[in-house]
Scaffold this motif. Structure first.
Motif, mmCIF file in Angstrom:
data_model
loop_
_atom_site.group_PDB
_atom_site.id
_atom_site.type_symbol
_atom_site.label_atom_id
_atom_site.label_comp_id
_atom_site.label_asym_id
_atom_site.label_seq_id
_atom_site.Cartn_x
_atom_site.Cartn_y
_atom_site.Cartn_z
ATOM 1 N N TYR A 392 53.567 55.663 85.915
ATOM 2 C CA TYR A 392 54.377 55.699 87.136
ATOM 3 C C TYR A 392 54.446 54.296 87.735
ATOM 4 O O TYR A 392 53.429 53.725 88.102
ATOM 5 N N TYR A 393 55.649 53.749 87.803
ATOM 6 C CA TYR A 393 55.867 52.499 88.528
ATOM 7 C C TYR A 393 56.919 52.796 89.598
ATOM 8 O O TYR A 393 58.107 52.541 89.417
ATOM 9 N N ILE A 394 56.453 53.371 90.712
ATOM 10 C CA ILE A 394 57.369 53.835 91.757
ATOM 11 C C ILE A 394 57.031 53.150 93.074
ATOM 12 O O ILE A 394 56.483 53.768 93.989
ATOM 13 N N PRO A 395 57.315 51.877 93.211
ATOM 14 C CA PRO A 395 56.994 51.200 94.477
ATOM 15 C C PRO A 395 57.863 51.650 95.627
ATOM 16 O O PRO A 395 57.653 51.215 96.756
ATOM 17 N N MET A 426 55.204 54.626 74.907
ATOM 18 C CA MET A 426 55.076 54.287 76.327
ATOM 19 C C MET A 426 56.322 54.740 77.070
ATOM 20 O O MET A 426 57.450 54.481 76.649
ATOM 21 N N TYR A 427 56.076 55.405 78.195
ATOM 22 C CA TYR A 427 57.182 55.849 79.041
ATOM 23 C C TYR A 427 56.867 55.466 80.486
ATOM 24 O O TYR A 427 55.764 55.728 80.971
ATOM 25 N N TYR A 428 57.837 54.862 81.162
ATOM 26 C CA TYR A 428 57.654 54.412 82.537
ATOM 27 C C TYR A 428 58.645 55.139 83.453
ATOM 28 O O TYR A 428 59.859 55.050 83.268
ATOM 29 N N GLU A 429 58.101 55.857 84.430
ATOM 30 C CA GLU A 429 58.954 56.491 85.431
ATOM 31 C C GLU A 429 59.049 55.581 86.638
ATOM 32 O O GLU A 429 58.050 55.265 87.278
ATOM 33 N N SER A 430 60.277 55.163 86.956
ATOM 34 C CA SER A 430 60.462 54.232 88.068
ATOM 35 C C SER A 430 61.804 54.483 88.729
ATOM 36 O O SER A 430 62.516 53.576 89.077
ATOM 37 N N PHE A 431 62.160 55.761 88.895
ATOM 38 C CA PHE A 431 63.507 56.098 89.323
ATOM 39 C C PHE A 431 63.813 55.690 90.748
ATOM 40 O O PHE A 431 64.967 55.687 91.149
#
Length: 1000
Positions: A392-395, A426-431
């Motif tokens: 999770y990259y959700i700033p 690798m999967y990054y959620e940053s919607f």
């Protein structure tokens, strides 16, 4: 090798020595001739042809068209595209695709899944651009992007201004040899897109190398068994609390029809798209796992049941699709690894990284990491293929959406760690980044990750510095410093984040860091004066984002919502009001610790809780960052839960608390080591409650985190009286005795009311934590007060009298008319006269970080000024005229005695200069270098006022101040007018009626 040393490594790909691609302008012809250049375009004419195989697949044709399009944008010349049979055999060619490459002896194995090879190589008169294009792979497309990258072309976000396409007179290649494969076989993200409406049309993830195999791991049970089937087939759905339900629940893993439907869905999934290698068996995004006898036997927790179900499906699936598998996400309810279920071949698990974002996985100083790594190891012990990580990259949460965030080496360290543990995807959620204006500050976060998933030998410098040169030209170095300083500030943050939430912004962007960043932007603006309008526009985009961020950081912080100490709240006994979504720390009893691990405990809670339709967290301790390692008394619906993680609860019957809402209530929970369902006892108003069969068999594991009341993730509000925690299971006589004491104190109607049972908690050894709100009481007059006397008085008691000299050492003094106050076992002294070794603790419920946790061992030297009565609130102590430093986050503590003398303790982070030299002065010089916050403790007779003042010297030299009062009633009653602060510039501040004013 340390991260800081990685920048010394030779760069791979485009940076390799001797492997050079150059765009040459007219004045560079002499250099090009010396290196025997291979010309693509020169003097407005093309010297090559783009060639693909006859009957080439569409992905090859698209790659050729992409190359042609960008060469046209760069040079203004359209390079022709021909099939192999239509090309001239003696002409120089750009050979596109593996079939065309084979004509010059280059063979690239086409296998899927397999090695995702990418090749860019000059062979005699030809340039080969090819790769593994089998299945979902796009090796040839990536080869084209690698060549365009060497020409300086790259997309850094949705805004076209951040698409870099240099324009040159000619395109010339010297030597080039790229033969590479990515470290991770699946690389995907929500960068600059929304998971529900798709990506932005002006941003192309594959240009960053993001794709690979086709993975499938979304929440999927609700698609396999749609909710619409509930009316006809309730047996397909989970049994929860004795009832089949499709709401907030899963499916029945052992129902034969459900198994058949799932196998059929998996086979159809692969028949429809053979490029997929896995079918998702990830749970619905909720708890509610089936509690029927058959499902309970599958595994001891939700993950064990999920793994057993996956084993069942994959065995059937592989009879028809032997090369395919199933996958599910270890997430919340399924995060904790099973202990007795082993995985079959073909079952994959994706681990959610539920830890702090800013610190690397192996950062031992971060409290969120160790438990997560232990859980990863436990999953590996099951034999399951832990193939992927879901990051999770959700700033956008926590106010970071428009604030720069760069994770440099910590993000790359994570990737290296994952790869060392066998992680391949690798999967990054940053919607939350679906906003064009965020591109100037957000692209480094995403770009660095994308490049790192391809090549783990690259450092943050290797990745970001060339990108800054493409974007900012002559201003590249200060812009690179701007982004890297943000990365360093984030990674060195003293605070920690969580799965979706970053640390507090002000803990990262301290005043000195803000000043440094502003300086880099000023330098970039100066250096960009000779650059194109496009480069200057990009820098201005960053500056505009920074202005917005600076405004957010320099604005006064909202006044903390302190809990209100209220009289007449719980049957006439003072309580503490806990507003919705707030939490307050409960002080630990001196010399004791909060239970950790699988510990015994007994906890009492007295409060009045408003009726609410959601959840309300009454008391909690344990790991705040990991749902499986926390402990909380919760009210959910109308029952009490002792919760230790998602679904891991001891649950009282439905409606058991329904009659207690909006009334004084007493909850007692006692637990011995072992599974929750067999070792937990819960009393509501003195009546022991049965536990539901759905109570968890989990054995909890807690970390040493202080006790708290309330919770930011829950609804409702409460007025809280006593909260008492013991680090053991109390025997029946002590438990009922304390219950009787609380019953009498709050005039409750419980069976614990016999007079002979009453036993005060202070009389029971082993007390761990105790919250007892104090109302206003008259001071206790005592002729002589000894140190040992303090512990005999309840918290909140005020003592007046002379202090015995033998009570305080090493200081020597004598005095009378001392005013002392006992707060939660800590002695406070107010009023005029000398001070000595007195431990101070501000209100433990006040969660303002600037002073809520100050506890000091104050020792005054025998200075001639000591009799003035000022005191430092200091993190260490004052001894022999030396001051310990409490300069964390530029927060300095100031004490003002009633005579008007004050002194400030701390260092300015910008200058390193001490504000004072360790003595008390009348109107001591107060240097205001840049910015700081101070806490003033003003004494007026027997009253005390805590003030928070933020003072800033503006760039124009003016000094401004903002004042936040803590106790309005006392302040107005005592009257603070006339208290002055004067700095060396002669500017005075006057505190007057809750406002800080400049005085001429």
């Amino acid at each position: 090798m340390k991260p800081s040393q990685r920048c010394l490594r030779k760069l791979r790909l485009s940076m390799l020595t001797g492997m050079i691609v150059a765009i040459l302008t007219t004045r560079m012809l002499s250099v090009a001739a010396a290196e025997e250049p291979w010309v693509i375009v020169r003097a407005g004419e093309t010297h090559v042809t783009i060639v693909h195989a006859d009957k080439a697949p569409s992905k090859i044709l698209k790659a050729a068209a992409r190359l042609q399009s960008f060469l046209l944008k760069i040079t203004g010349v359209k390079v022709p595209i021909h099939s192999w049979s239509a090309s001239e055999p003696d002409a120089s060619r750009i050979l596109i695709g593996p079939q065309a490459a084979s004509t010059v002896g280059v063979e690239i194995q086409q296998e899927y899944p397999g090695r995702e090879r990418v090749l860019v190589q000059r062979i005699n008169r030809d340039l080969v651009l090819a790769g593994n294009d089998a299945g979902a792979f796009q090796g040839t497309r990536h080869a084209v992007d690698r060549l365009l990258l060497e020409f300086g072309c790259e997309c850094f976000g949705p805004n076209p201004r951040w698409h870099v396409v240099p324009q040159h007179d000619e395109a010339v290649v010297t030597e080039i040899a790229i033969d590479t494969s990515p470290e991770f076989g699946f690389r995907s993200a929500f960068f600059f897109q929304d998971p529900h409406i798709g990506g932005h049309p002006d941003f192309d993830l594959p240009s960053w190398g993001m794709d690979g195999i086709k993975a499938h791991m979304p929440h999927n049970y609700y698609k396999i068994v749609p909710y619409a089937l509930y009316e006809e087939h309730p047996e397909y759905f989970a049994l929860v609390d004795g009832q089949r339900t499709a709401r907030g629940a899963q499916i029945c893993f052992t129902n034969p029809d459900v198994i058949e439907r799932t196998v059929k869905a998996a086979r159809g999934h692969f028949d429809n798209d053979p490029t997929h290698i896995m079918f998702s068996l990830s749970a619905n995004d909720c708890a509610g796992f089936c509690e029927c006898n058959n499902c309970r036997q599958l595994g001891e927790n939700a993950a064990g049941q999920s793994l057993a179900f996956a084993n069942t499906i994959v065995r059937e699936l592989r009879t028809t699709h032997p090369d395919k598998g199933v996958a599910f996400i270890a997430y919340l309810a399924t995060e904790e690894a099973p202990k007795r279920v082993q995985a079959d071949p073909g079952v994959q698990v994706w681990m959610i990284n539920s830890t702090c974002r800013v610190h690397a996985a192996e950062d031992t100083a971060c409290p969120t990491k160790q438990a997560w790594i232990e859980n990863l190891n436990a999953w590996l012990d099951t034999g399951v293929d832990v193939s992927g990580i879901y990051e999770y990259y959700i700033p956008g949460l926590g106010g970071w959406k428009h604030v720069p965030l760069v994770l440099g080496e910590s993000a790359l360290e994570d990737l290296r760690y994952y790869r060392s543990r066998g992680i391949r995807y690798m999967y990054y959620e940053s919607f939350a980044e679906f906003a064009i204006e965020d591109c100037p500050i957000r692209w480094p976060l995403h770009y660095l990750i994308a490049k790192g998933t391809w090549d783990l030998q690259l450092s943050a410098t290797d990745i970001l510095k060339p990108a800054c040169h493409r974007l900012f030209g002559a201003a590249a170095n200060p812009m690179f410093d701007f982004y890297m300083e943000i990365a360093r500030a984030c990674e060195s943050s003293p605070l920690h984040g969580a799965m979706w939430v970053m640390p507090k912004i002000r803990s990262v962007y301290t005043p000195d860091i803000r000043a440094y960043l502003r300086g880099t932007l000023d330098e970039a603006t100066r250096l960009a004066s000779t650059e194109s309008a496009e480069v200057n526009a990009r820098i201005e985009d960053v500056i505009e984002c920074w202005r917005r961020t600076k405004g957010l950081l320099t604005a006064p912080e909202p006044k903390p919502k302190y809990p209100r100490h209220i009289e007449q709240t719980i049957n006439g006994v003072a309580g503490v009001h806990v507003p919705p979504r707030a939490s307050w720390q409960v002080p630990v009893w001196p010399g004791s610790k909060i239970p950790t691990g699988d510990s015994p405990f007994t906890l009492f809670f007295v409060g009045r809780v408003t009726r609410n339709s959601g959840q309300f967290q009454l008391v909690r301790w344990g790991n705040l960052y990991h749902s499986g390692h926390g402990s909380a008394i919760e009210l959910e619906g109308e029952s009490v839960h002792w919760a230790t993680g998602w679904g891991d609860d001891a649950i009282t019957p439905a409606g058991s608390f329904s009659q207690c809402f909006d009334k004084p209530a007493l909850i007692c929970i006692s637990k011995s080591p072992g599974p929750i369902n067999t070792t937990t006892s819960i009393w509501i108003n003195g009546i022991k409650q049965p536990l539901l069969d759905s109570s968890s068999t989990k054995i909890p594991k807690f970390n040493a985190i202080p006790l708290r009341i309330g919770g930011p993730d829950f609804t409702g509000e409460a007025t809280v009286g006593d909260v008492i925690l013991f680090d053991r299971v109390l025997p029946t006589d002590q438990l009922t005795g304390i219950g009787a004491w609380l019953n009498r104190k709050y005039r409750l109607a419980t069976p614990w009311n016999a007079e002979e049972l009453i036993k005060a908690p202070a009389d029971v050894a082993g007390l761990c934590a105790w919250l007892r709100p104090s109302g206003r009481r008259r001071p206790v007059e005592q002729s002589v007060i000894h140190k040992d006397d303090f512990e005999s008085y309840p918290a909140g008691t005020e003592l007046r009298g002379a202090i015995s000299e033998r009570s305080w050492r090493p200081a020597r003094f004598s005095g009378v008319d001392q005013h002392l106050k006992v707060t939660d076992g800590i002695v406070e002294r107010n009023g005029p006269g000398p001070w000595s070794q007195v431990a101070l603790l501000t209100n433990p419920l006040q969660q303002d970080e600037t002073y809520a946790r100050i506890q000091a061992d104050i020792r005054f030297s025998e200075s001639k000024n000591a009799h003035y009565g000022g005191v430092f609130l200091n993190a260490t102590h004052w001894e022999s005229g030396e001051i310990g430093n409490y300069a964390q986050q530029n927060l300095y503590k100031l004490s003002i005695a009633s005579e008007g003398f004050f002194s400030l303790n701390g260092h300015n982070d910008n200058t390193g200069q001490e504000f004072v030299s360790g003595r008390l002065f009348p109107y001591s010089p107060l240097q205001v270098h840049t910015w700081y916050t101070v806490i003033l403790e003003a004494h007026y007779g027997t009253g005390r006022v805590m003030l928070e003042v933020t003072i800033q010297r503006r760039e124009d030299g003016a000094i401004v101040g903002r004042y936040h009062y803590v106790d309005t009633e006392v302040l107005l009653k005592r009257g603070a007018a006339g208290l002055h602060i004067q700095d060396t510039a002669g500017v005075k501040f006057q505190i007057d009626n809750c406002e800080l004013q400049l005085v001429d």
